[in-house]
Design a protein around this motif. Sequence first.
Motif, PDB file in Angstrom:
ATOM      1  N   VAL A 148       0.847  -1.198   0.000  1.00 19.94           N
ATOM      2  CA  VAL A 148       0.000   0.000   0.000  1.00 19.94           C
ATOM      3  C   VAL A 148       0.881   1.248   0.000  1.00 19.94           C
ATOM      4  O   VAL A 148       0.661   2.185  -0.769  1.00 19.94           O
ATOM      5  N   GLN A 149       1.907   1.268   0.847  1.00 20.39           N
ATOM      6  CA  GLN A 149       2.823   2.405   0.863  1.00 20.39           C
ATOM      7  C   GLN A 149       3.509   2.552  -0.497  1.00 20.39           C
ATOM      8  O   GLN A 149       3.655   3.656  -1.017  1.00 20.39           O
ATOM      9  N   ALA A 150       3.920   1.449  -1.092  1.00 15.42           N
ATOM     10  CA  ALA A 150       4.557   1.487  -2.411  1.00 15.42           C
ATOM     11  C   ALA A 150       3.596   2.047  -3.469  1.00 15.42           C
ATOM     12  O   ALA A 150       4.019   2.784  -4.370  1.00 15.42           O
ATOM     13  N   LEU A 151       2.317   1.714  -3.357  1.00 14.49           N
ATOM     14  CA  LEU A 151       1.317   2.256  -4.274  1.00 14.49           C
ATOM     15  C   LEU A 151       1.289   3.778  -4.185  1.00 14.49           C
ATOM     16  O   LEU A 151       1.319   4.471  -5.207  1.00 14.49           O
ATOM     17  N   TYR A 152       1.251   4.301  -2.951  1.00 16.60           N
ATOM     18  CA  TYR A 152       1.242   5.759  -2.771  1.00 16.60           C
ATOM     19  C   TYR A 152       2.526   6.387  -3.302  1.00 16.60           C
ATOM     20  O   TYR A 152       2.494   7.469  -3.881  1.00 16.60           O
ATOM     21  N   GLU A 153       3.647   5.721  -3.119  1.00 17.12           N
ATOM     22  CA  GLU A 153       4.901   6.225  -3.673  1.00 17.12           C
ATOM     23  C   GLU A 153       4.797   6.312  -5.196  1.00 17.12           C
ATOM     24  O   GLU A 153       5.259   7.273  -5.803  1.00 17.12           O
ATOM     25  N   GLY A 154       4.146   5.331  -5.808  1.00 17.74           N
ATOM     26  CA  GLY A 154       3.921   5.351  -7.249  1.00 17.74           C
ATOM     27  C   GLY A 154       3.014   6.484  -7.700  1.00 17.74           C
ATOM     28  O   GLY A 154       3.056   6.898  -8.859  1.00 17.74           O
ATOM     29  N   TRP A 155       2.200   6.978  -6.786  1.00 16.63           N
ATOM     30  CA  TRP A 155       1.321   8.119  -7.074  1.00 16.63           C
ATOM     31  C   TRP A 155       2.007   9.448  -6.794  1.00 16.63           C
ATOM     32  O   TRP A 155       1.393  10.502  -6.890  1.00 16.63           O
TER      33      TRP A 155
END
Length: 183
Positions: A148-155
């Motif tokens: 989930v944190q990695a997803l936000y980093e991708g955003w």
Amino acid sequence: MNLELRHYTDVEPVRQTIVDIHVEVRQHDFDLTGPFYSAERFNERLSAHSSLPGWETVIAYDGTEPAGFAYATPLGPNTRWWTSMTTPLPDGFTVETGKRTLALNEIVVRRPWRGTGLAQRIHEELLAGRGEDRVTLLVNPTAGDGKVQALYEGWGYGKIGEQQPFADSPVFAAMMRDPLHRV
């Protein structure tokens, strides 16, 4: 999928929808239990957030079926948002005006719509009409084994520190991005 994204600035017509989705996803799908994740505590946080000026939610509907939501609140001059940081932030970083920082309080998508890009669509729709200079959120760094944190980093979000806003909450990664950042 015939998705419609609807904006609301009054919580009452959609309160139960938001609470129901939160319970379904957090408690049933992700097995997050304990007082912090209870429907009652979430509803208390929802009430507190939605009572502040500028609160807004976007709810995605697939026909008549709610598929997910996100909601956010601008941080006002007397916000407690930054008080639970575990390490100090640079001078001036936490000065809030009600127009500087938008706090993304929740983003939740139901199982049938996960992996479709809906979370990002809801997120970007919510930010599109906002005028704040930056947006912040908290994420449990262990959620989805860090995915989930990695997803936000991708955003476009970057970690700025950690905080534990409630005695019974997890220690969250605090993240920030420029709201106009497009992915």
